[in-house]
Design a protein around this motif. Structure first.
Motif, PDB file in Angstrom:
ATOM      1  N   LYS A 260      23.422 -17.057 -18.517  1.00  0.00           N
ATOM      2  CA  LYS A 260      23.804 -17.360 -19.898  1.00  0.00           C
ATOM      3  C   LYS A 260      23.896 -18.883 -20.088  1.00  0.00           C
ATOM      4  O   LYS A 260      24.283 -19.600 -19.164  1.00  0.00           O
TER       5      LYS A 260
ATOM      6  N   HIS B 171      28.514 -12.144 -18.037  1.00  0.00           N
ATOM      7  CA  HIS B 171      27.556 -12.944 -17.284  1.00  0.00           C
ATOM      8  C   HIS B 171      26.943 -12.102 -16.164  1.00  0.00           C
ATOM      9  O   HIS B 171      27.407 -10.998 -15.884  1.00  0.00           O
TER      10      HIS B 171
ATOM     11  N   ARG C  60      22.587 -22.143 -16.492  1.00  0.00           N
ATOM     12  CA  ARG C  60      21.920 -21.047 -17.210  1.00  0.00           C
ATOM     13  C   ARG C  60      21.222 -20.098 -16.243  1.00  0.00           C
ATOM     14  O   ARG C  60      21.252 -18.870 -16.415  1.00  0.00           O
TER      15      ARG C  60
ATOM     16  N   ASP D 242      25.999 -21.084 -21.376  1.00  0.00           N
ATOM     17  CA  ASP D 242      27.358 -21.321 -21.870  1.00  0.00           C
ATOM     18  C   ASP D 242      28.023 -22.549 -21.256  1.00  0.00           C
ATOM     19  O   ASP D 242      29.231 -22.742 -21.403  1.00  0.00           O
TER      20      ASP D 242
END
Length: 365
Positions: free
Chosen positions: A159, A50, A154, A161
């Motif tokens: 990312k 990340h 995000r 996730d």
């Protein structure tokens, strides 16, 4: 750094544990030759999947690598002989980048470590990997979730996730309850300005599944400009104290930090090895803990003589030139350290702007 803790227990586990393993301010303010600490943080890898907007990892100049099992075992053997009781398998990077992470957990247990803990962004794990880590001997896991919604997450993490991480947390909660496992399960959130309104959202979403959640304010790290810090500071961020008035940093009395190269550093947020004081490849832990470099820094913290060090920038939120504490990991200690990774800075600035726009859109809905 300001923080808030919400817990499902009578007392915060994190705060209670700190009182057990850390010395008091009165103790460390008087003693520059402290006993070896009970707790440690070990950097398995300085890589990360990340790129959080508040974190310096994406602008790190240090070569990415991994700590060898051999060097890790050398540390454990010496540290447990000196009284070490806890090992945290993380600092500047993501521990689950290590495919053999369970070997590191098992080795800690082999040497009698009472408490093995990890902080992870949780995106590289899966139910199978989490169960495997628990079976290896993991005692505690803290997930770093730095927003309360998928859209904000995000932009903060770089990312998408959020859903995967939340599902991993829920799985682990159900698994430990079903199997009656004594595993500490926690979440941390670094609160940046544009997501400060999402603290309750995250707390309500996740607290029913975990033991406690802690919200932190943003603090200065190497590689970030003061302008960026100002953009990131939230209602949990403390203003730095006047120069010369801060308490000594307790970490150089209370905890030992091992880098993936096998260096000992004063700080868990030392991304560029600016504060290295010993090299385990060529010295012992016992010699290192009271060597001239770390002893000098304890004196400097007590007397507030911190000019030219990363410590001053951290304690007082300044952006002054700072130099390596030693030649360990550095060819020239006369050259100031600075980050040259402009791409990471540009990416962060863009995401901060997007977060601000997203906050405005939510406000008008």
């Amino acid at each position: 750094m300001g923080f808030k803790i919400y817990t499902n227990k009578k007392k915060s586990f994190m705060e209670e544990r700190h009182t057990q393993v850390y010395t008091t301010k009165e103790d460390y303010s008087k003693n520059i030759f402290p006993s070896f600490p009970k707790t440690s943080l070990v950097e398995l890898s300085n890589g990360c999947n990340h790129a959080c907007i508040f974190c310096t990892n994406s602008r790190m100049e240090r070569k990415v690598g991994r700590l060898s099992l051999e060097l890790y075992e050398k540390f454990l053997k010496q540290a447990t002989d000196l009284g070490l009781e806890e090992v945290g398998l993380y600092t500047t990077g993501e521990p689950f980048l290590m495919r053999n992470i369970n070997d590191y957990i098992k080795l800690a247990k082999k040497y009698g470590i009472k408490y093995v803990f990890i902080t992870t962004n949780g995106a590289l794990t899966s139910p199978e990997k989490l169960v495997s880590a628990i079976e290896a001997g993991l005692d505690s896991i803290k997930f770093s979730v730095n927003a309360g919604s998928r859209e904000s997450y995000r932009l903060v993490h770089g990312k998408d996730d959020f859903d995967k991480v939340i599902n991993n947390i829920k799985f682990l909660s159900n698994y430990r309850e079903k199997n009656n496992i004594d595993l500490k399960l926690m979440v941390s959130c670094v609160v940046t300005k544009e997501v400060e309104d999402e603290q309750d959202l995250l707390k309500d979403l996740i607290l029913p599944y975990i033991d406690e959640i802690v919200f932190y304010g943003v603090n200065s790290q190497f590689g970030q400009s003061l302008d960026q810090i100002k953009l990131l500071k939230s209602n949990l961020s403390d203003d730095p104290p006047p120069i010369g008035t801060a308490d000594p940093c307790s970490m150089i009395w209370n905890r030992v930090h091992v880098t993936r190269e096998g260096f000992l550093t004063l700080c868990c947020a030392d991304y560029e090895n600016a504060l290295t004081y010993a090299d385990l490849n060529s010295t012992t832990l016992k010699e290192a803990w009271h060597n001239s470099t770390i002893t000098s820094m304890r004196k400097r913290h007590k007397t507030q003589c911190l000019d030219g060090t990363l410590c001053k920038n951290c304690l007082y939120g300044t952006e002054e030139a700072h130099y390596p504490l030693s030649d360990i990991g550095h060819k020239d200690v006369s050259m100031p350290l600075k980050s040259e990774k402009k791409r990471g800075i540009i990416s962060v600035a863009k995401r901060i702007k997007e977060l601000a726009n997203l906050k405005k859109e939510k406000k008008w809905k």
